[in-house]
Design a protein around this motif. Sequence first.
Motif, PDB file in Angstrom:
ATOM      1  N   MET A 160      13.698 -16.001 -67.065  1.00 42.77           N
ATOM      2  CA  MET A 160      15.035 -15.497 -66.803  1.00 42.77           C
ATOM      3  C   MET A 160      15.527 -14.882 -68.100  1.00 42.77           C
ATOM      4  SD  MET A 160      18.571 -17.493 -65.871  1.00 42.77           S
ATOM      5  CE  MET A 160      20.138 -16.611 -65.967  1.00 42.77           C
ATOM      6  N   SER A 161      16.121 -13.700 -68.029  1.00 42.50           N
ATOM      7  CA  SER A 161      16.569 -13.027 -69.247  1.00 42.50           C
ATOM      8  C   SER A 161      17.972 -12.459 -69.087  1.00 42.50           C
ATOM      9  CB  SER A 161      15.592 -11.910 -69.643  1.00 42.50           C
ATOM     10  OG  SER A 161      15.445 -10.974 -68.589  1.00 42.50           O
ATOM     11  N   ILE A 162      18.676 -12.367 -70.216  1.00 46.37           N
ATOM     12  CA  ILE A 162      20.017 -11.803 -70.291  1.00 46.37           C
ATOM     13  C   ILE A 162      20.049 -10.845 -71.469  1.00 46.37           C
ATOM     14  CG2 ILE A 162      22.475 -12.325 -70.594  1.00 46.37           C
ATOM     15  CD1 ILE A 162      21.864 -15.199 -69.715  1.00 46.37           C
ATOM     16  N   GLY A 163      20.607  -9.651 -71.297  1.00 48.68           N
ATOM     17  CA  GLY A 163      20.753  -8.717 -72.407  1.00 48.68           C
ATOM     18  C   GLY A 163      19.857  -7.505 -72.284  1.00 48.68           C
ATOM     19  N   MET A 164      18.966  -7.302 -73.258  1.00 47.30           N
ATOM     20  CA  MET A 164      18.167  -6.084 -73.322  1.00 47.30           C
ATOM     21  C   MET A 164      17.246  -5.915 -72.128  1.00 47.30           C
ATOM     22  SD  MET A 164      17.054  -5.369 -77.267  1.00 47.30           S
ATOM     23  CE  MET A 164      16.171  -6.911 -77.460  1.00 47.30           C
ATOM     24  N   HIS A 165      16.597  -7.005 -71.703  1.00 50.92           N
ATOM     25  CA  HIS A 165      15.613  -6.864 -70.627  1.00 50.92           C
ATOM     26  C   HIS A 165      16.255  -6.421 -69.312  1.00 50.92           C
ATOM     27  CE1 HIS A 165      12.570  -8.653 -67.677  1.00 50.92           C
ATOM     28  NE2 HIS A 165      12.015  -7.569 -68.180  1.00 50.92           N
ATOM     29  N   PRO A 166      17.346  -7.043 -68.858  1.00 52.28           N
ATOM     30  CA  PRO A 166      18.001  -6.528 -67.648  1.00 52.28           C
ATOM     31  C   PRO A 166      18.499  -5.092 -67.811  1.00 52.28           C
ATOM     32  CG  PRO A 166      18.750  -8.742 -68.119  1.00 52.28           C
ATOM     33  CD  PRO A 166      17.950  -8.303 -69.300  1.00 52.28           C
ATOM     34  N   GLN A 167      18.974  -4.752 -69.019  1.00 47.75           N
ATOM     35  CA  GLN A 167      19.429  -3.380 -69.255  1.00 47.75           C
ATOM     36  C   GLN A 167      18.261  -2.405 -69.136  1.00 47.75           C
ATOM     37  OE1 GLN A 167      22.398  -2.599 -72.347  1.00 47.75           O
ATOM     38  NE2 GLN A 167      21.047  -1.042 -73.213  1.00 47.75           N
ATOM     39  N   LEU A 168      17.112  -2.789 -69.675  1.00 50.27           N
ATOM     40  CA  LEU A 168      15.910  -1.956 -69.576  1.00 50.27           C
ATOM     41  C   LEU A 168      15.531  -1.751 -68.111  1.00 50.27           C
ATOM     42  CD1 LEU A 168      12.724  -2.369 -71.738  1.00 50.27           C
ATOM     43  CD2 LEU A 168      12.534  -2.113 -69.275  1.00 50.27           C
ATOM     44  N   ILE A 169      15.558  -2.822 -67.322  1.00 45.34           N
ATOM     45  CA  ILE A 169      15.208  -2.715 -65.903  1.00 45.34           C
ATOM     46  C   ILE A 169      16.174  -1.795 -65.180  1.00 45.34           C
ATOM     47  CG2 ILE A 169      15.039  -4.004 -63.732  1.00 45.34           C
ATOM     48  CD1 ILE A 169      14.129  -6.419 -65.391  1.00 45.34           C
ATOM     49  N   ARG A 170      17.474  -1.935 -65.476  1.00 47.01           N
ATOM     50  CA  ARG A 170      18.479  -1.098 -64.815  1.00 47.01           C
ATOM     51  C   ARG A 170      18.268   0.378 -65.133  1.00 47.01           C
ATOM     52  NH1 ARG A 170      22.566  -3.512 -66.663  1.00 47.01           N
ATOM     53  NH2 ARG A 170      23.292  -2.030 -68.233  1.00 47.01           N
ATOM     54  N   ARG A 202      29.933  -6.560 -66.876  1.00 51.21           N
ATOM     55  CA  ARG A 202      29.120  -5.435 -67.328  1.00 51.21           C
ATOM     56  C   ARG A 202      27.669  -5.829 -67.591  1.00 51.21           C
ATOM     57  NH1 ARG A 202      29.294  -5.417 -73.339  1.00 51.21           N
ATOM     58  NH2 ARG A 202      28.428  -3.324 -73.231  1.00 51.21           N
ATOM     59  N   PHE A 203      27.329  -7.100 -67.368  1.00 52.32           N
ATOM     60  CA  PHE A 203      25.970  -7.559 -67.618  1.00 52.32           C
ATOM     61  C   PHE A 203      25.332  -8.087 -66.341  1.00 52.32           C
ATOM     62  CE2 PHE A 203      27.966  -8.223 -71.852  1.00 52.32           C
ATOM     63  CZ  PHE A 203      27.167  -7.359 -72.584  1.00 52.32           C
ATOM     64  N   LYS A 204      24.013  -8.030 -66.314  1.00 47.87           N
ATOM     65  CA  LYS A 204      23.215  -8.644 -65.257  1.00 47.87           C
ATOM     66  C   LYS A 204      22.235  -9.613 -65.916  1.00 47.87           C
ATOM     67  CE  LYS A 204      24.426  -6.031 -61.611  1.00 47.87           C
ATOM     68  NZ  LYS A 204      24.964  -6.572 -60.336  1.00 47.87           N
ATOM     69  N   CYS A 205      21.610 -10.450 -65.116  1.00 42.36           N
ATOM     70  CA  CYS A 205      20.461 -11.208 -65.592  1.00 42.36           C
ATOM     71  C   CYS A 205      19.248 -10.744 -64.797  1.00 42.36           C
ATOM     72  CB  CYS A 205      20.682 -12.718 -65.455  1.00 42.36           C
ATOM     73  SG  CYS A 205      20.701 -13.338 -63.761  1.00 42.36           S
ATOM     74  N   ALA A 206      18.079 -11.034 -65.295  1.00 45.03           N
ATOM     75  CA  ALA A 206      16.844 -10.696 -64.586  1.00 45.03           C
ATOM     76  C   ALA A 206      16.026 -11.967 -64.428  1.00 45.03           C
ATOM     77  CB  ALA A 206      16.044  -9.646 -65.343  1.00 45.03           C
ATOM     78  N   ILE A 207      15.603 -12.253 -63.197  1.00 46.92           N
ATOM     79  CA  ILE A 207      14.745 -13.395 -62.924  1.00 46.92           C
ATOM     80  C   ILE A 207      13.428 -12.860 -62.382  1.00 46.92           C
ATOM     81  CG2 ILE A 207      14.432 -15.492 -61.560  1.00 46.92           C
ATOM     82  CD1 ILE A 207      17.410 -15.926 -61.614  1.00 46.92           C
ATOM     83  N   ASP A 208      12.381 -13.038 -63.184  1.00 50.96           N
ATOM     84  CA  ASP A 208      11.057 -12.484 -62.861  1.00 50.96           C
ATOM     85  C   ASP A 208      11.150 -11.006 -62.476  1.00 50.96           C
ATOM     86  OD1 ASP A 208       9.675 -14.744 -63.508  1.00 50.96           O
ATOM     87  OD2 ASP A 208       9.449 -15.477 -61.466  1.00 50.96           O
ATOM     88  N   GLY A 209      11.925 -10.262 -63.263  1.00 46.89           N
ATOM     89  CA  GLY A 209      11.999  -8.813 -63.104  1.00 46.89           C
ATOM     90  C   GLY A 209      12.983  -8.317 -62.070  1.00 46.89           C
ATOM     91  N   GLU A 210      13.657  -9.223 -61.340  1.00 53.38           N
ATOM     92  CA  GLU A 210      14.618  -8.819 -60.316  1.00 53.38           C
ATOM     93  C   GLU A 210      16.033  -8.989 -60.854  1.00 53.38           C
ATOM     94  OE1 GLU A 210      13.712  -7.596 -57.298  1.00 53.38           O
ATOM     95  OE2 GLU A 210      11.609  -7.754 -57.914  1.00 53.38           O
ATOM     96  N   LEU A 211      16.835  -7.923 -60.789  1.00 48.59           N
ATOM     97  CA  LEU A 211      18.205  -7.988 -61.288  1.00 48.59           C
ATOM     98  C   LEU A 211      19.094  -8.816 -60.370  1.00 48.59           C
ATOM     99  CD1 LEU A 211      18.836  -4.308 -62.475  1.00 48.59           C
ATOM    100  CD2 LEU A 211      18.372  -6.316 -63.893  1.00 48.59           C
TER     101      LEU A 211
END
Length: 305
Positions: free
Chosen positions: A136-146, A268-277
């Motif tokens: 699970m990630s917060i910050g750069m990784h979810p932004q990259l996915i978006r 303004r932020f999302k999290c990503a869980i196994d690549g899914e926003l």
Amino acid sequence: MHVLAVLNRNGGTLRTLDTEALAEEIRNIFQAAGHSIEVRLCPGKEIVWMMDEAASDKKADVLLAGGGDGTISLAAGLLAHSEKALAILPAGTMNLFARSLGIPQDLHAAMQALAQGSIRHVDIAEADGTFYVHQMSIGMHPQLIRLRERMEFRSRLGKIFASVRAAIATMIRPPKLELELELPETKMLATTSNLAVTNNLYGEGQHLPFTNSPDGGQLGIYITHARTRAEMLLFFFNMGIGRWRKNEQVEIHQASEVTVRVHSGTQRFKCAIDGELRPLPRETRIVLHPKALRVLVPKQESDLS
């Protein structure tokens, strides 16, 4: 064993393959190894209910999931704490969980190895009721996915190039979050551009971030402190060569559970869980479930002796 295979026609590299021919190859390989098998093909929009149906099938000993990382994570979550084992046909872009289990990345080799494989118990993580196998990630990784999702690509290579472009854009304007992390024995405040809570620590010295110990019994907590562009370049360079413990831009902790509280505005932020926003809650409790997932893996040398 009786194997029930569910292949996501629209998942990962399967969207570019003849899935009917692939299904026939799977049947032939598993039947030759002495197993009974049923293969179900489904479009991506039906994967959730078809996977749920397959996980509930009492006749099956193994659920073989074929597709991208989202498909594999979905199947793993449905099988956590059950007697049914998960087998992975690695058809995603990175296949990080499959790599951690030692499953070959070539589809034909993976089928052959799994048909002759054995059952292993590994860990699975959970964030407020959602199970996950990688992070699970917060910050750069979810932004990259978006950012990547706004780009067009039709192949695995196209997705990799899109990811590189999105990473460069993220590096130029990294997010900044104020977080509070509560571990069993300590509490800390962190200003970070990225937080990753992983299902066991990443292995050192490998180019992709995945664990070498899927039954290690600890969450990995990675807090990125890189803020300037120079620090970001160094962070991505170290990440690219698999240098984590000696990466000055990353603070690493281990714990059996962690509660993450977000003090920044979450809209303004999302999290990503196994690549899914997903939406980012103000507070998330993440726990590790040691050896709660049965997986079919290639036989090790110790199994053969």
